[in-house]
Design an enzyme around this catalytic site. Structure first.
Site, PDB file in Angstrom:
ATOM      1  N   GLY A 174       0.802  -1.210   0.000  1.00 54.68           N
ATOM      2  CA  GLY A 174       0.000   0.000   0.000  1.00 54.68           C
ATOM      3  C   GLY A 174       0.840   1.268   0.000  1.00 54.68           C
ATOM      4  N   SER A 175       0.326   2.289   0.648  1.00 56.68           N
ATOM      5  CA  SER A 175       0.937   3.618   0.562  1.00 56.68           C
ATOM      6  C   SER A 175       2.269   3.736   1.298  1.00 56.68           C
ATOM      7  CB  SER A 175      -0.038   4.670   1.098  1.00 56.68           C
ATOM      8  OG  SER A 175      -1.167   4.776   0.244  1.00 56.68           O
ATOM      9  N   THR A 176       2.678   2.726   2.052  1.00 61.34           N
ATOM     10  CA  THR A 176       4.025   2.784   2.625  1.00 61.34           C
ATOM     11  C   THR A 176       5.063   2.844   1.510  1.00 61.34           C
ATOM     12  OG1 THR A 176       4.147   0.360   2.765  1.00 61.34           O
ATOM     13  CG2 THR A 176       3.358   1.537   4.723  1.00 61.34           C
TER      14      THR A 176
END
Length: 604
Positions: free
Chosen positions: A323-325
């Site tokens: 995801g956005s990590t």
């Protein structure tokens, strides 16, 4: 009667007169009759010599018989004694018995945490065996044993007892109570052998790191398997794996932090009704894994469920779309390219359309965003514009440089290989920019993130103690130091005003990035099934530790409508840091909380 009596009197009268024998002379009727039968002339001298020789001959025969009897007894007992000594030295005349005896000699070194706390050690246990040749009634024997061992496999045990072999194992690793109860049964043809068994005082606390052994005390998972690969197996083969020859094996993990981490994961799974959770604490300066856990886990003292698929070590052996990590690396790539800085702007006024796919922002601002705002607002559109400016080849090269596309090298055997598109196209590059379309391990993500905050050095992770000098020797400079400075600022800023606010811990200056990834269900991304993560570091003025938490398929907390990473993965990080920072040697500094990093950036 008168005739017989007169005959008897005449015979006695004759014997008592002139025909009476002289002293030393045999009676005439015996000697004469005997010698006449043998054809030897009779005389008083011959009679005397014959009697003496006959007596001597009978005495020699008796002596010979006695000597022979004694010799036979001595020989028999010597054979019996020799066989007993042979069996005592060989452990029996059965190959299985000798194999069992050999396994009792194989020791393993103690496994300790970084502070000397015992994680694994050898203990003596009793194992039950049978000698089927000596068992008259296998049915009765099995029924009696089952009263103490209710989980005994009846079918296989019965076959062993009926085999007629000299030795078979019935059950290994009995408890003292089971041993005493079986002894009280008085069952013939069974016995006990004392063996070495592995004991893990912490139970499941560090099970995925420490690993476990098989019934013969051989490592089959985790660091137990790694120890065997480092020469213990060779020592066992040579018969040198003895307790006095083995030094304790020390790991880099801190049992106190490990316990706190696992406790928080168990609570999170229950609180958010998730199917799994995981976390890691990594020393950003040395690459040492200080703690790592994944739940559900297993108890290595009773690993009956260790192979169930939901017990997988998700941190190193599972691959996920993070995801956005991943936007952390997209942003770092843009800064490190030299083409952009924190004030560079990207058009996020409208979605990106590629073929049939439309890329939107979760909380879109519908305006131009600075690079810092792209990170803080977690803009998919802005991230896509960043990688589009760098290009497909440059994007892939950067991810490979920071170690996200290759199989991670470390001591732990259970490490998965990342998954990437076979052929990178523009759509792949753009979706990967915000964390979809590429899968990697959470531990690998934490290792790469350490390079973002430690000055740009990629340090291979280790589960063994490592000094700073040793870390510098294996480190690779993958980012410019200025890029690392900018990323530390962005991480801290995100915890002050962005999606990472719930990871904030007063006095410890935490920074980080959320990641909420939609999971693929039946070939399509589901908006209701998520894999959440929070990637953090602290203290941000000089980051020493990276903390990453994951939670798989969390449900909205009671009273809330959403279950994004900021609502569950971020608080998990805060709880772990709050409880373990003192054990990690990080003291709180509340004075720094009064000088926000945003103000420091504005005055730069």
């Amino acid at each position: 009667m008168s005739g017989k009596s007169s005959w008897f009197r005449r015979k006695n009268k004759k014997s008592s007169s002139d025909d009476a024998p002289v002293l030393g002379q045999a009676p005439e009727f015996d000697s004469a009759a005997l010698e006449s039968e043998r054809g030897i002339a009779t005389s008083p001298l011959n009679d005397s010599v014959a009697f003496a020789g006959n007596r001597k001959k009978h005495g020699n025969r008796a002596r010979n018989r006695l000597i022979m009897a004694i010799s036979c007894f001595v020989g028999i007992y010597a054979v019996i004694g020799g066989r007993l000594v042979y069996y005592g030295m060989q452990g029996g005349d059965n190959e299985g018995y000798r194999a069992g005896a050999a396994s009792t000699l194989a020791a393993r070194p103690d496994i300790l945490d970084r502070n000397g706390e015992v994680l694994a050690t050898d203990i003596k246990t009793a194992s039950l065996y049978a000698e089927p040749k000596k068992i008259a009634d296998p049915d009765e024997t099995l029924e009696l044993l089952a009263t103490v061992l209710p989980n005994l496999d009846w079918e296989s045990t019965y076959r062993r007892l009926k085999s007629g072999a000299g030795f078979v194992w019935i059950q290994r690793g009995l408890t003292p109570r089971q041993q005493s109860q079986i002894m009280a049964l008085g069952v013939p043809g069974i016995g006990f052998r004392t063996e070495k068994s592995r004991f893990y005082p912490g139970g499941p606390t560090a099970s995925h790191i420490v690993g476990l052994v098989n019934i013969d005390n051989q490592g089959i998972a985790g660091m137990e398997k790694y120890i065997d690969s480092q020469g213990l197996s060779d020592l066992r083969m040579a018969g040198l794996a003895l307790p006095d020859n083995l030094e304790p094996f020390r790991l880099s993990i801190d049992l106190r932090v490990q316990h706190i981490m696992r406790d928080e994961l168990v609570r999170a799974v229950e609180k958010y009704r998730a199917i799994a959770a995981g976390a890691v604490v990594l020393n950003a300066k040395t690459g040492e894994v200080v703690a790592m856990a994944s739940v559900p886990d297993f108890d290595p003292n009773n690993p009956y469920n260790a192979l169930e698929k939901d017990r997988l070590n998700r941190m190193s052996a599972g691959t996920y779309e993070m995801g956005s990590t991943i936007k952390s690396f997209t942003t770092a790539m843009a800064l490190d390219s030299g083409k952009f800085n924190l004030e560079s702007k990207f058009d996020a006024t409208r979605p990106i359309t590629i073929g049939r796919q439309t890329i939107r922002d979760f909380h879109g601002k519908a305006r131009w965003l600075t690079l810092a705002e792209v990170f803080i607002y977690s803009s998919n559109i802005g991230s896509g514009k960043e990688v589009d400016a760098i290009g497909i080849e440059g994007h892939r090269e950067f991810l490979k440089r920071v170690g996200l596309l290759d199989r991670m090298q470390t001591e732990l055997p259970e490490v998965a290989r990342p998954v990437e598109p076979r052929v990178w196209k523009k759509v792949h590059s753009i979706t990967i920019s915000y964390g979809h379309g590429m899968m990697t391990t959470p531990l690998q993500t934490a290792v790469a993130a350490a390079a973002l905050v430690n000055g740009g050095k990629l340090i291979p992770p280790t589960f063994l103690p490592r000094t700073q000098d040793e870390a510098n020797a294996v480190a690779t400079q993958v980012l410019k130091p200025k890029t690392s400075d900018d990323m530390r600022y962005l991480y801290r800023l995100n915890s002050e005003i962005g999606s990472g606010r719930r990871a904030e811990v007063k006095g410890y200056r935490v920074g980080g990035k959320t990641g909420t990834a939609e999971k693929v269900i039946n070939g399509r991304y589901s908006k209701d099934v998520r894999f959440n993560a929070f990637l953090a570091a602290f203290p941000m003025d000089d980051p020493t530790y990276v903390v990453l938490t994951i939670i798989d398929e969390p449900k909205p907390e009671e009273g809330k409508l959403s279950a994004t990473a900021g609502l569950n993965a971020a608080p998990m990080v805060a709880n772990i840091i709050r409880r373990s920072a003192s054990f990690l040697g990080v003291s709180p500094d509340f004075a720094q909380d009064n000088a926000p990093i945003l103000a420091a950036y504005e005055n730069d």
